[in-house]
Design a protein around this motif. Sequence first.
Motif, mmCIF file in Angstrom:
data_model
loop_
_atom_site.group_PDB
_atom_site.id
_atom_site.type_symbol
_atom_site.label_atom_id
_atom_site.label_comp_id
_atom_site.label_asym_id
_atom_site.label_seq_id
_atom_site.Cartn_x
_atom_site.Cartn_y
_atom_site.Cartn_z
ATOM 1 N N ARG A 150 -40.342 38.514 -8.267
ATOM 2 C CA ARG A 150 -39.590 37.354 -7.774
ATOM 3 C C ARG A 150 -38.271 37.739 -7.113
ATOM 4 O O ARG A 150 -37.941 37.259 -6.032
ATOM 5 C CB ARG A 150 -39.350 36.366 -8.919
ATOM 6 C CG ARG A 150 -38.664 35.096 -8.466
ATOM 7 C CD ARG A 150 -38.479 34.132 -9.640
ATOM 8 N NE ARG A 150 -37.863 32.923 -9.205
ATOM 9 C CZ ARG A 150 -38.513 31.836 -8.822
ATOM 10 N NH1 ARG A 150 -39.829 31.831 -8.813
ATOM 11 N NH2 ARG A 150 -37.862 30.760 -8.441
ATOM 12 N N SER A 151 -37.491 38.622 -7.747
ATOM 13 C CA SER A 151 -36.185 38.969 -7.173
ATOM 14 C C SER A 151 -36.347 39.736 -5.859
ATOM 15 O O SER A 151 -35.559 39.539 -4.931
ATOM 16 C CB SER A 151 -35.337 39.764 -8.171
ATOM 17 O OG SER A 151 -35.933 41.003 -8.461
ATOM 18 N N TRP A 153 -38.905 39.387 -3.774
ATOM 19 C CA TRP A 153 -39.327 38.368 -2.805
ATOM 20 C C TRP A 153 -38.106 37.594 -2.309
ATOM 21 O O TRP A 153 -37.963 37.335 -1.116
ATOM 22 C CB TRP A 153 -40.348 37.414 -3.438
ATOM 23 C CG TRP A 153 -40.866 36.399 -2.469
ATOM 24 C CD1 TRP A 153 -41.985 36.510 -1.703
ATOM 25 C CD2 TRP A 153 -40.279 35.139 -2.146
ATOM 26 N NE1 TRP A 153 -42.128 35.388 -0.915
ATOM 27 C CE2 TRP A 153 -41.091 34.532 -1.167
ATOM 28 C CE3 TRP A 153 -39.142 34.453 -2.571
ATOM 29 C CZ2 TRP A 153 -40.814 33.289 -0.623
ATOM 30 C CZ3 TRP A 153 -38.867 33.214 -2.026
ATOM 31 C CH2 TRP A 153 -39.694 32.647 -1.064
ATOM 32 N N GLU A 154 -37.195 37.225 -3.211
ATOM 33 C CA GLU A 154 -35.997 36.494 -2.814
ATOM 34 C C GLU A 154 -35.110 37.340 -1.907
ATOM 35 O O GLU A 154 -34.561 36.830 -0.917
ATOM 36 C CB GLU A 154 -35.226 36.028 -4.048
ATOM 37 C CG GLU A 154 -35.939 34.909 -4.785
ATOM 38 C CD GLU A 154 -35.295 34.540 -6.112
ATOM 39 O OE1 GLU A 154 -34.325 35.203 -6.544
ATOM 40 O OE2 GLU A 154 -35.782 33.575 -6.729
#
Length: 178
Positions: A150-151, A153-154
Amino acid sequence: MPYDPPPEIAGMSLAQLAEAVGARRLPPIEQWNPAETGDSHMAILADGSWTHEGGPITRPAMVRAFAALLMRDGEGHWLVTPVQKLRIAVADAAFVATDVTARDGALAFRLNTDEIVIAGPGNPIAARGNRETPAIYLSVRNGCEARLNRSTWEQLALMADAGLAVTSKGTTFSLVPG
């Protein structure tokens, strides 16, 4: 022999990143065609953790060694040696991308195995899933992929243009699932 992880990718130039990629000596599994096949009784879970017969493999050096022997074909994921090809269960992707940095027109990713992969024509980025729950993957090698956590991707989304696309080594990749 102690293991020294590579430096943080954010502090490396593109030349240093390319040098780190080139310094990794991987076995030539694409040249091996063992006749003996079987089951490794190993699995890679969606979070990137490895298990053997249901128990966790907790030694990072073992995971890095096994990861160097990974390949994927139309029948699944395999650990390949010159004499054996053993099936390994993979829940999602064989690797997890845990960091990304942009340097000199290229995107470099660090994997959960401390490998560095530079996105481009040979290592494309693919968007899957749907617009509400996209999943972004990076081609690593021998048919294997890394899913961006997730991080990461962000971080990548912040680097994207208005159309949610990123460019690395002259190739543009959409971050929007098709």
